[in-house]
Scaffold this motif. Structure first.
Motif, PDB file in Angstrom:
ATOM      1  N   VAL A 112      75.724  54.428  51.106  1.00 27.10           N
ATOM      2  CA  VAL A 112      74.573  53.534  51.029  1.00 27.10           C
ATOM      3  C   VAL A 112      74.397  52.784  52.338  1.00 27.10           C
ATOM      4  O   VAL A 112      73.277  52.652  52.856  1.00 27.10           O
ATOM      5  CB  VAL A 112      74.737  52.547  49.852  1.00 27.10           C
ATOM      6  CG1 VAL A 112      73.720  51.415  49.939  1.00 27.10           C
ATOM      7  CG2 VAL A 112      74.571  53.273  48.530  1.00 27.10           C
ATOM      8  N   GLY A 113      75.500  52.290  52.918  1.00 26.45           N
ATOM      9  CA  GLY A 113      75.412  51.567  54.179  1.00 26.45           C
ATOM     10  C   GLY A 113      74.860  52.417  55.303  1.00 26.45           C
ATOM     11  O   GLY A 113      73.980  51.978  56.057  1.00 26.45           O
ATOM     12  N   VAL A 114      75.343  53.641  55.431  1.00 27.10           N
ATOM     13  CA  VAL A 114      74.919  54.510  56.528  1.00 27.10           C
ATOM     14  C   VAL A 114      73.461  54.946  56.359  1.00 27.10           C
ATOM     15  O   VAL A 114      72.661  54.870  57.301  1.00 27.10           O
ATOM     16  CB  VAL A 114      75.842  55.747  56.619  1.00 27.10           C
ATOM     17  CG1 VAL A 114      75.302  56.748  57.629  1.00 27.10           C
ATOM     18  CG2 VAL A 114      77.256  55.320  57.013  1.00 27.10           C
ATOM     19  N   VAL A 115      73.085  55.397  55.157  1.00 21.98           N
ATOM     20  CA  VAL A 115      71.720  55.897  54.957  1.00 21.98           C
ATOM     21  C   VAL A 115      70.712  54.759  55.043  1.00 21.98           C
ATOM     22  O   VAL A 115      69.632  54.914  55.642  1.00 21.98           O
ATOM     23  CB  VAL A 115      71.611  56.632  53.605  1.00 21.98           C
ATOM     24  CG1 VAL A 115      70.190  57.117  53.378  1.00 21.98           C
ATOM     25  CG2 VAL A 115      72.577  57.808  53.569  1.00 21.98           C
ATOM     26  N   ALA A 116      71.017  53.608  54.468  1.00 21.84           N
ATOM     27  CA  ALA A 116      70.110  52.462  54.577  1.00 21.84           C
ATOM     28  C   ALA A 116      69.948  52.032  56.024  1.00 21.84           C
ATOM     29  O   ALA A 116      68.848  51.649  56.458  1.00 21.84           O
ATOM     30  CB  ALA A 116      70.629  51.303  53.726  1.00 21.84           C
ATOM     31  N   PRO A 156      65.877  37.896  46.214  1.00 21.77           N
ATOM     32  CA  PRO A 156      65.004  37.920  45.027  1.00 21.77           C
ATOM     33  C   PRO A 156      64.049  39.111  45.007  1.00 21.77           C
ATOM     34  O   PRO A 156      63.795  39.688  43.941  1.00 21.77           O
ATOM     35  CB  PRO A 156      64.233  36.596  45.136  1.00 21.77           C
ATOM     36  CG  PRO A 156      65.108  35.713  45.941  1.00 21.77           C
ATOM     37  CD  PRO A 156      65.779  36.619  46.927  1.00 21.77           C
ATOM     38  N   LEU A 157      63.538  39.494  46.183  1.00 26.63           N
ATOM     39  CA  LEU A 157      62.640  40.646  46.230  1.00 26.63           C
ATOM     40  C   LEU A 157      63.391  41.939  45.898  1.00 26.63           C
ATOM     41  O   LEU A 157      62.863  42.819  45.206  1.00 26.63           O
ATOM     42  CB  LEU A 157      61.996  40.743  47.603  1.00 26.63           C
ATOM     43  CG  LEU A 157      60.877  41.779  47.767  1.00 26.63           C
ATOM     44  CD1 LEU A 157      59.747  41.482  46.791  1.00 26.63           C
ATOM     45  CD2 LEU A 157      60.358  41.788  49.190  1.00 26.63           C
ATOM     46  N   LEU A 158      64.619  42.063  46.398  1.00 23.66           N
ATOM     47  CA  LEU A 158      65.446  43.217  46.051  1.00 23.66           C
ATOM     48  C   LEU A 158      65.643  43.318  44.541  1.00 23.66           C
ATOM     49  O   LEU A 158      65.484  44.388  43.939  1.00 23.66           O
ATOM     50  CB  LEU A 158      66.802  43.108  46.745  1.00 23.66           C
ATOM     51  CG  LEU A 158      66.940  43.640  48.170  1.00 23.66           C
ATOM     52  CD1 LEU A 158      68.276  43.208  48.748  1.00 23.66           C
ATOM     53  CD2 LEU A 158      66.826  45.143  48.192  1.00 23.66           C
ATOM     54  N   ILE A 187      66.747  48.536  50.593  1.00 28.60           N
ATOM     55  CA  ILE A 187      67.523  47.874  51.650  1.00 28.60           C
ATOM     56  C   ILE A 187      66.981  48.240  53.026  1.00 28.60           C
ATOM     57  O   ILE A 187      66.831  47.388  53.908  1.00 28.60           O
ATOM     58  CB  ILE A 187      69.019  48.243  51.529  1.00 28.60           C
ATOM     59  CG1 ILE A 187      69.602  47.687  50.235  1.00 28.60           C
ATOM     60  CG2 ILE A 187      69.795  47.701  52.725  1.00 28.60           C
ATOM     61  CD1 ILE A 187      71.041  48.096  49.994  1.00 28.60           C
ATOM     62  N   GLY A 188      66.673  49.524  53.225  1.00 28.76           N
ATOM     63  CA  GLY A 188      66.156  49.950  54.529  1.00 28.76           C
ATOM     64  C   GLY A 188      64.808  49.363  54.849  1.00 28.76           C
ATOM     65  O   GLY A 188      64.547  48.907  55.972  1.00 28.76           O
ATOM     66  N   VAL A 189      63.915  49.307  53.853  1.00 31.20           N
ATOM     67  CA  VAL A 189      62.562  48.789  54.087  1.00 31.20           C
ATOM     68  C   VAL A 189      62.576  47.288  54.351  1.00 31.20           C
ATOM     69  O   VAL A 189      61.701  46.773  55.062  1.00 31.20           O
ATOM     70  CB  VAL A 189      61.667  49.132  52.876  1.00 31.20           C
ATOM     71  CG1 VAL A 189      60.351  48.380  52.933  1.00 31.20           C
ATOM     72  CG2 VAL A 189      61.397  50.624  52.829  1.00 31.20           C
ATOM     73  N   LEU A 190      63.567  46.585  53.830  1.00 33.21           N
ATOM     74  CA  LEU A 190      63.617  45.135  54.003  1.00 33.21           C
ATOM     75  C   LEU A 190      64.548  44.688  55.125  1.00 33.21           C
ATOM     76  O   LEU A 190      64.826  43.482  55.249  1.00 33.21           O
ATOM     77  CB  LEU A 190      64.052  44.476  52.687  1.00 33.21           C
ATOM     78  CG  LEU A 190      63.070  44.602  51.517  1.00 33.21           C
ATOM     79  CD1 LEU A 190      63.637  43.936  50.282  1.00 33.21           C
ATOM     80  CD2 LEU A 190      61.716  44.001  51.879  1.00 33.21           C
TER      81      LEU A 190
END
Length: 319
Positions: A112-116, A156-158, A187-190
């Motif tokens: 998750v960390g790498v792809v995000a 909160p948005l997440l 996560i990536g978009v934010l």
């Protein structure tokens, strides 16, 4: 006789000096990456962080196949046991081996960390490059968009987005893949905004350089100038931001899992293990100690790697 001896000594010394100069000039000049590696090796904490992170990555990939305990096998008779030779990190309420679940959970958390991070770096680099190169109205519009995203309350948005789209994504792609796509995407978009600002600043500086003007005079197109001439010279802050983004994404995923909105219960992640162990922290502190320790060490290692890369790549932060 003394004059002849003195002349021979001077000639020998001049020959030695010329030989040393020739040896120095014969050496190949160091490349940019060799100089960066030389600087990186001087950062002892960055080297230590590299070894720790590589150890975690290898352990999560190979460990589940070598460890004889299963991450899913239930042994109620061994529930909530402390660390032992059979279970080095103890067991949970269902008798799961915590060490085996940490190994499996590391695969999900690190992935998750790498792809995000890749998603955020792609979006940030694209928006920052367009904004910095074209300027004017495009620059103003994209930077206002960046300011808007920076002003949004991230956590909160997440939680809201995952709560709203969790069921549709799971029905469309399956439980595990659907949650992975949703969490990584959100996560990536934010988290692309700091990267966009860094890339924009680099483009604003580099697009006025002489070699860019020379490329324009030789007929290079816009895409060629951006991707072949400017972007490779603007990668140093992007690389540093990428390393730090991995740690931030791991913490965000752990937070979501800790709050119960991450991956499903049958998918162990480091945050999920913390969430499950909080109820038994008084009688079984190992349930939160070991997952919290691996999260702490992995994120700390990534931060030290980012510091080392900054010192090695950025000429303004030389050691």
């Amino acid at each position: 006789m003394s004059e002849v001896t003195e002349s021979r000594v001077q000639s020998a010394s001049r020959a030695d000096t010329l030989a040393e100069v020739g040896a120095l000039t014969a050496k190949k000049p160091r490349s940019l990456w060799s100089n960066a590696w030389r600087q990186y090796r001087r950062h002892k904490l960055a080297l230590a962080g590299t070894f720790v992170l590589l150890f975690f990555i290898v352990a999560t990939i190979v460990g589940p196949f070598l460890w004889d305990q299963s991450a899913t096998s239930i042994d109620v008779a061994a529930a909530l046991q402390g660390p032992s030779s059979k279970h080095p990190m103890g067991t949970d309420i269902l008798g799961h081996d915590v060490f085996a679940r940490i190994l499996w959970g590391g695969r999900v958390s690190i992935s998750v960390g790498v792809v995000a991070m890749l998603v955020s770096i792609f979006l940030g680099t694209l928006i920052g490059a367009i904004s910095g190169y074209f300027g004017r109205f495009i620059d103003s519009s994209l930077m206002r968009l960046t300011d808007l995203f920076l002003a949004l309350p991230t956590l909160p948005l997440l939680l809201l987005v995952i709560y709203l789209f969790r069921d549709p994504m799971q029905k469309t792609f399956g439980v595990l893949i659907g949650m992975f796509i949703l969490i990584v995407g959100v996560i990536g978009v934010l988290s692309w905004m700091p990267v966009a600002r860094l890339v924009r600043a680099e483009f604003l500086s580099l697009k006025e350089k002489e070699f860019i003007e020379a490329a324009r005079c030789m007929g290079a197109g816009t895409a060629s100038i951006i991707f072949r001439h400017i972007l490779p010279n603007a990668l140093s802050p992007v690389i540093v931001a990428a390393t730090l983004g991995v740690g931030s994404a791991i913490i965000t995923e752990s937070t979501l899992s800790f709050l119960g909105l991450g991956f499903p219960p049958d998918t162990p992640t480091w945050g999920r293990l913390l969430y499950e162990g909080q109820e038994y922290i008084e009688i079984a502190p190992h349930l939160v100690l070991f997952p919290g320790l691996v999260i702490f060490l992995s994120v700390l290692s990534i931060n030290y790697i980012g510091d080392g890369l900054r010192d090695a790549i950025d000429p303004q932060h030389t050691l």
